[in-house]
Write an enzyme that holds these catalytic residues in place. Structure first.
Site, mmCIF file in Angstrom:
data_model
loop_
_atom_site.group_PDB
_atom_site.id
_atom_site.type_symbol
_atom_site.label_atom_id
_atom_site.label_comp_id
_atom_site.label_asym_id
_atom_site.label_seq_id
_atom_site.Cartn_x
_atom_site.Cartn_y
_atom_site.Cartn_z
ATOM 1 N N ASP A 82 -5.585 37.196 38.013
ATOM 2 C CA ASP A 82 -4.622 36.878 36.957
ATOM 3 C C ASP A 82 -5.383 36.559 35.661
ATOM 4 O OD1 ASP A 82 -2.136 36.248 35.815
ATOM 5 O OD2 ASP A 82 -2.231 34.150 36.476
ATOM 6 N N HIS A 208 5.266 36.755 32.547
ATOM 7 C CA HIS A 208 4.385 35.574 32.637
ATOM 8 C C HIS A 208 5.141 34.350 32.134
ATOM 9 C CE1 HIS A 208 0.245 37.268 33.378
ATOM 10 N NE2 HIS A 208 0.965 38.367 33.246
ATOM 11 N N ASP A 253 3.258 29.546 38.522
ATOM 12 C CA ASP A 253 2.205 28.611 38.876
ATOM 13 C C ASP A 253 2.708 27.173 38.702
ATOM 14 O OD1 ASP A 253 -0.159 27.307 39.352
ATOM 15 O OD2 ASP A 253 -1.213 28.061 37.601
HETATM 16 O O1 TD3 Z 1 -0.267 33.816 34.719
HETATM 17 N N1 TD3 Z 1 0.416 32.728 35.104
HETATM 18 C C1 TD3 Z 1 -0.196 31.753 35.989
HETATM 19 C C2 TD3 Z 1 -1.404 31.068 35.409
HETATM 20 C C3 TD3 Z 1 -1.165 30.422 34.077
HETATM 21 C C4 TD3 Z 1 -1.866 29.090 33.963
HETATM 22 O O2 TD3 Z 1 -1.186 28.120 34.725
HETATM 23 C C5 TD3 Z 1 1.705 32.576 34.647
HETATM 24 O O3 TD3 Z 1 2.178 33.361 33.837
HETATM 25 C C6 TD3 Z 1 2.540 31.430 35.212
HETATM 26 O O4 TD3 Z 1 3.271 30.740 34.233
HETATM 27 P P1 TD3 Z 1 3.975 29.317 34.512
HETATM 28 O O5 TD3 Z 1 5.332 29.423 33.893
HETATM 29 O O6 TD3 Z 1 4.069 29.096 35.978
HETATM 30 O O7 TD3 Z 1 3.120 28.289 33.816
HETATM 31 ZN ZN ZN Z 2 0.263 34.294 32.784
#
Ligand code: TD3
Ligand code: ZN
Length: 308
Positions: A82, A208, A253
């Protein structure tokens, strides 16, 4: 059918009009919670690690855990990098058996993003490893709404980018932000822009910064000493709409972190004589499972393992 290329998940999701959950992990507890929940929901899933997760745990541990358990599960799942910010990290991920990567040059010039993404596709495509890239930037809570537009994806540029890079999936910035503080006022996603990007590219699309930031967990955290006043996420209704408009992978996340920490804060305050971490971690892991299942259902991916 355990560890598969992200290509397979992207293609099925795009064909059948649903989104595959993509959940981040740094440790055994989150990885187990994600895979067990997906298995119970009979849903395909991405398990993913950021570069900071790799710095925290070491790629040997992260990839090693996934490869050690991959045959325990019947659902198809991909191990995804990611927000890969460096080509070196992509090479590392390839070496450690990742089946999907994201190269994120979205904060550089369009030309640089194009060039580096093309290079990553040329490395990954022959190995059957899928590539996700990003256009536009995710907003921060401090950005004011008026100036936001310039950070969102340009649909015409998205079409050009798709054709010239050969990516498997695109993350278009449509107004979400990472973390627990996504919006100052009401949530506002640019669905028209999303519709346009889908229409012009027909690519699998990735959302995201999609966490719901559920008030139950935020309240529990605040009740037991946390300070998360003003936390706000993407409403479930907006997620459903985004899936209808062509989102095929949804990154989550923050929701898992909030669920885990809400339980930890409560138990550490209530069970003052316990010093066995497992007695805190087990119920916290169970709560992560609940939130992963809730998200999988929301994305329309429950039962979709049977498509593979
Ligand atoms: O790519 N990610 C996960 C990692 C981001 C840093 O925590 C996301 O797009 C997840 O976003 P969200 O809304 O869970 O913070
Ligand atoms: Zn992200």
């Amino acid at each position: 059918m355990p560890l598969v290329s992200g290509k397979l998940l992207f293609e099925k999701a795009n064909e059948f009009g649903f989104a595959v959950g993509a959940f981040n992990f740094n440790n055994m507890e989150f990885l187990r919670a994600i895979l067990e929940s997906a298995e119970e929901e009979e849903a395909p899933v991405f398990v993913q690690t950021t570069e900071s997760a790799i710095r925290y745990a070491g790629i040997e541990f992260l990839s090693g855990m996934v490869h050690a358990v991959k045959d325990k599960y019947r659902i198809p799942f991909a191990l995804h990098l990611d927000h890969g910010k460096h080509v070196e990290t992509v090479l590392l991920a390839i070496r450690y058996g990742y089946t999907s990567v994201m190269i994120d040059y979205s904060d550089r010039s369009y030309g640089e993003n194009l060039e580096v993404t093309r290079r990553v596709v040329s490395l990954c495509a022959p190995l059957g490893i899928s590539v996700e890239a990003e256009l536009g930037q995710l907003a921060g809570i401090e950005d004011n709404v008026e100036s936001q537009e310039e950070f969102l994806v340009d649909p015409v540029q998205a079409k050009d980018f798709a054709l010239r890079t050969g990516i498997d999936a695109l993350a278009p910035a449509i107004g979400t932000a990472h973390g627990a503080f996504k919006f100052k006022g009401e949530a506002k996603l640019d669905f028209e822009r999303l519709r346009k990007v889908k229409e012009l590219t027909n690519l699998p699309l990735v959302l995201h910064g999609a966490s719901g930031v559920y008030y139950e967990y935020v309240n529990e955290i605040n009740r037991y000493g946390g300070e998360l006043e003003g936390a706000k996420g993407v409403p479930d209704e907006d997620i459903r709409k985004a899936v209808e408009l062509g989102i095929n992978k949804i990154n989550t996340d923050t929701d898992l972190r909030l669920a885990f920490v809400a339980v930890l804060r409560r138990l550490m305050s209530e069970e003052r004589k316990n010093f066995d971490p497992r007695k805190f971690f087990k119920p916290a892991m169970e709560e992560v499972k609940e939130v992963v299942k809730r998200r999988i259902r929301l994305y329309g991916s429950s039962g979709r393992a049977s498509l593979f």
